[in-house]
Design a protein around this motif. Structure first.
Motif, mmCIF file in Angstrom:
data_model
loop_
_atom_site.group_PDB
_atom_site.id
_atom_site.type_symbol
_atom_site.label_atom_id
_atom_site.label_comp_id
_atom_site.label_asym_id
_atom_site.label_seq_id
_atom_site.Cartn_x
_atom_site.Cartn_y
_atom_site.Cartn_z
ATOM 1 N N ARG A 1 9.081 0.742 -8.302
ATOM 2 C CA ARG A 1 10.311 1.543 -8.291
ATOM 3 C C ARG A 1 10.115 2.811 -9.110
ATOM 4 O O ARG A 1 9.196 2.880 -9.904
ATOM 5 N N ASP A 2 10.992 3.761 -8.887
ATOM 6 C CA ASP A 2 10.896 5.034 -9.595
ATOM 7 C C ASP A 2 9.496 5.606 -9.386
ATOM 8 O O ASP A 2 8.775 5.924 -10.325
ATOM 9 N N ILE A 3 9.134 5.718 -8.114
ATOM 10 C CA ILE A 3 7.736 5.931 -7.750
ATOM 11 C C ILE A 3 7.231 7.279 -8.261
ATOM 12 O O ILE A 3 6.056 7.413 -8.616
ATOM 13 N N GLY B 1 8.115 8.706 -11.085
ATOM 14 C CA GLY B 1 7.794 8.451 -12.481
ATOM 15 C C GLY B 1 6.502 7.662 -12.635
ATOM 16 O O GLY B 1 5.681 7.931 -13.513
#
Lengths: 234, 234, 234, 234, 234, 234
Positions: free
Chosen positions: F122-124, F126
């Motif tokens: 997730r929050d690829i 970042g």
């Protein structure tokens, strides 16, 4: 099958999206292979189908030793004429790569136009190095024998949920790979060229701010305008 | 392939569970078809595989008219010898029934032992009326041509993720359908009979309250006891 | 929609297998719902579709409290006329039961002919106790709100991958549930009755030992014989 | 974990449908195992979870020889206390049977209440002969080692997409298998008994012809009536 | 729905990862659409949902002719206000492209912010040429009518397993597309801004070598430090 | 486990395609993880497996609060030695991201070589900023607790349908991630180096126009030539 250069050129300018629309109007709804996508961008490629067929692996059959049997993928590759598109029925198996760099290098050497499969390729970095255009469904390290047994070539096959017969025409672009049944190759080329011409005109209208209803699909009034303008232009 | 009656009888007493264990010990892990289950209980049925193959439907090919072409399921059925088990590769398609009551009735008339498919049957009430034993993956009203095109028989096929070749041996029971490669038919029969004998003895021990470790799998001490008792008993 | 008793009677004698074959000949290949199967045997049931539609659960919407909102399954059920077949679009969700015993009991009370869904039922023992005929895709303990939000009724729906519109005709039997578009109801009934008559004659021929080629599909010679015999008989 | 007989009796009268509704009201939406269904009808069974865990097969580990290692399913079975429900995480694998007749016979001997798995059983006819109640996702002939490696017991597991911890409570009936977290066992029993009482009253109302809105879910007026009547009755 | 520029700006700085965490804390676990991914990088886009709905194709309905019916995708597009995000429920169908270059060009002209679908786009090269930002699940050559029938717009829809209502807020970035229910738009913006500020501070700590326990999630001591430092900084 | 630099260097020059072929010849067919693919190109990375295990989310367990429990992913990360490859069993769940930017940043700080999972990140954006090499199966905005509960580390796990034990060797490249069982690490390195040398020679032959049969797999004549030439060259 021999594909004359006028036909090849025609198909190179017709999108697979347009081909499927035309075939749908003729009652064929199942002509776009599910799964195969281009590894990178090669434009649109066209050629007669050269089919290969796998069944599932059975440990007594699918062995590295089988690679030197007469019914081997090696034999099939040496049988491929220049200009064909190899269509490989791997039953959608994603756990094993049907071919790696060496087999792809040999196909490229033989002048094969492209490789299409509902299975996976392996040694993908090596495959890219061969510059063989590939439409596949995935990438997997294990060799074909880890999941597949090769059983023959130039038979009717299932590829991505679509029936492909030897010498059907394959067209591959960014949207994927589609098949045109042999009997319809000329007719679809004609209808496709006209459709591309019309859609080009519609697109210009949209970019000039035209609304869609009446324009796409085109009504009589707009068609008259299209014909007038393109006659002028042509 | 001719299956002599001693072999048939042997296999009728060996569970598919035992057969897969024996083949696993010989390195064959992919011999149990995924999907086909018996429509009702028929005991264990055995026979050489007679294979049929479908590819996906294409509207120009898969039509009711195609049913009278020479490469039709009708032609395949009239070619089936008595005692075979028909193994139909339907690519797992569940949206169309490969056969209905009339084709199954004809297969029953011809003495076909059973029908095995990774696809669906149709007109299931009629099919049951024919008393043809069926191992299938589902039931669907639409005719085969709604999803499938028939392309030939007695070729290597994929059925339920397993490779089946003509004249491999099929064994079908409550657990499903398994294939024994032709070259192993005699050896597996022998090993299977011995395994069933041993497991019968182990089961009696369990029912008498024996613990599993040392018993199943059997250690040397228990094996000695087994051999003594069964020799006595035999 | 009112379904007159002659039509209802006609459809009660036409298998869903026959209906799909007739619709296929008219170009409709997607009329058999994928998933719904009868919980037990009820023969063939017929009625106009009364549609219900769910979207996925969102915790702020799909709550036990929502069951008393005006757009609730309760409201939909109280709106069902006698004789309809309720067709519930549950998007194939198998993790939550759309209805349990109380809602099914109320549908039975209201004279609903059957319930068809691509989702699951819950409290299946209680549902069976209500004697409402059910074609569903599974059984699941959790309430609908665990996976689904109800959004309305008598809209076009997707059920088992098939489009169903209010007042299309539903026919349900052992093979599953199929839809006949409203505009084709009379024509399909006629063609279906004739097809059943023909297939009955063919089945008798097969049971007398006739071969399939020329018989099924029927050639001119056999058709002449069929017509002669059935005229006699009729 | 010890389950006292009052609690066991309470849960035997609460449907899994009701339990999932109550847990949902407490914010737990993922407590019903996807996959496991009863092989035949056994009523409702209740017991603390005793967990087993598999990972995928690796040919160097998953061998018939591994069956006699200390970390074997045999060891786990000999460790099961009377009255537990064995919950086996087979990662949903349907290609191999986790247990056959001999292991199930031993579990039955040890007084295990039931076996729940998201995998398959093998030698299903033999398993039925043992009378061990089984909730499973399928039937497959191959032995566990064809697809699975056993790695331990009494650890947290995933079964059918649901987390199960040792000593959670399992309840299994026709709708499938659900888990009640250990900390909620007493509270859910109480709420469940009351809910069943209420739904029994509602069902009677429906059978007398009552409409659903206001009744289910129940409004204040109907609740007053319910309480009056059941007080009278109680 | 009108989205004021302060809110839009706020959401443009909150990741979808942060939004889903905040909604989870409020009990909403199903707000991230499964499937839609950005065709290329566009940063983060925000807008009210404008919904479209398809059901499966039926050959009598899903025809090129239907494109000029009043309930057509063309009509829906002409109804889209500037700044919305079109959310298209294609039931996850990957065999047909919902829109091609001409329809996307018109949407871009009308100032639509983005297109989100659980289905596929077609003529992908042309679509890219329109510069309409697209989050989709795949690419397919065939026209929508090969698999889909359009039935309406601005209704509640299912998209990628998530319920979306007209005027919910859509936020799309590299991680995919998420929905914020209309009632929570302001509150989530506030909480999200604060969360991003906190996570920025934590990230700096990690890059300075801090360990995770006590830091993320943050304990009282670290929170005091965070507040002190950011007050200073702010 | 300590991986000496000679072994590491050897493995860095052996493709995962070659490793799976060698393991297959030794009877291991299930060593390539299904799902994990590199987020971008990092060459080939090698390291001992450090395993983490999730089970499905249960709302009473998988909460943001759980992130500070001692059995948390935070604890596992602080326990990772330099040079390991973290292998995370997320049961293939694609609806929740196992880690985001902060956890990946900490892993990069600790000198972890790579992260491999059959789940999603997730929050690829970042995550990419942390420069931690990642092989994953997807990208999803929601936090792990939306779908997963963390239960421990350094246990045997299932990742992408493959068993991985702590201290097995992981090799990751463009084709994906494969595991070499600890006992085979030295032997596979030797065989792999030799195989790469041979395939390099074969590739040169193909590029010079050699045919495949007799060359690949290599027959005695060609092997003699290979050995002569490479001895010369070596």
């Amino acid at each position: 099958m021999f594909l004359d250069s006028a036909l090849r050129e025609a198909y190179e300018s017709i999108t697979t999206a347009t081909i499927t629309t035309i075939l749908l109007k003729k009652g064929l709804r199942n002509v776009a292979l599910r799964g195969p996508k281009p590894l990178r961008t090669w434009g649109r490629l066209v050629g007669p189908a050269f089919t290969l067929r796998f069944v599932p692996a059975r440990e007594d059959l699918a062995t590295p030793a089988s690679w030197s049997s007469p019914t081997s993928t090696r034999g099939a590759i040496e049988d491929m004429p220049e200009g064909v598109i190899a269509v490989v029925d791997a039953m959608g198996v994603q756990d094993a790569g049907i071919f790696g760099d060496i087999l792809c290098a040999r196909m490229a050497k033989r002048g094969v136009t492209a490789l299409v499969t509902d299975g996976a390729l392996r040694d993908i970095e090596g495959v890219e190095g061969t510059n063989l255009p590939v439409w596949c469904s995935g990438v997997a390290a294990p060799p074909s024998v880890a999941g597949l047994t090769f059983v023959g070539w130039q038979q009717p096959v299932a590829c991505g949920g679509v029936a492909v017969f030897p010498d059907d025409l394959m067209i591959c672009d960014r949207d994927g790979a589609v098949v045109v049944p042999q009997a319809l190759i000329e007719e679809v080329a004609e209808l496709g060229l006209e459709q591309e011409r019309l859609e080009g005109w519609i697109m210009k209208e949209v970019q000039n701010g035209a609304k869609l209803p009446g324009l796409y699909p085109i009504n009589d009034e707009n068609r008259a305008r299209y014909e007038a303008e393109t006659k002028k232009g042509g």
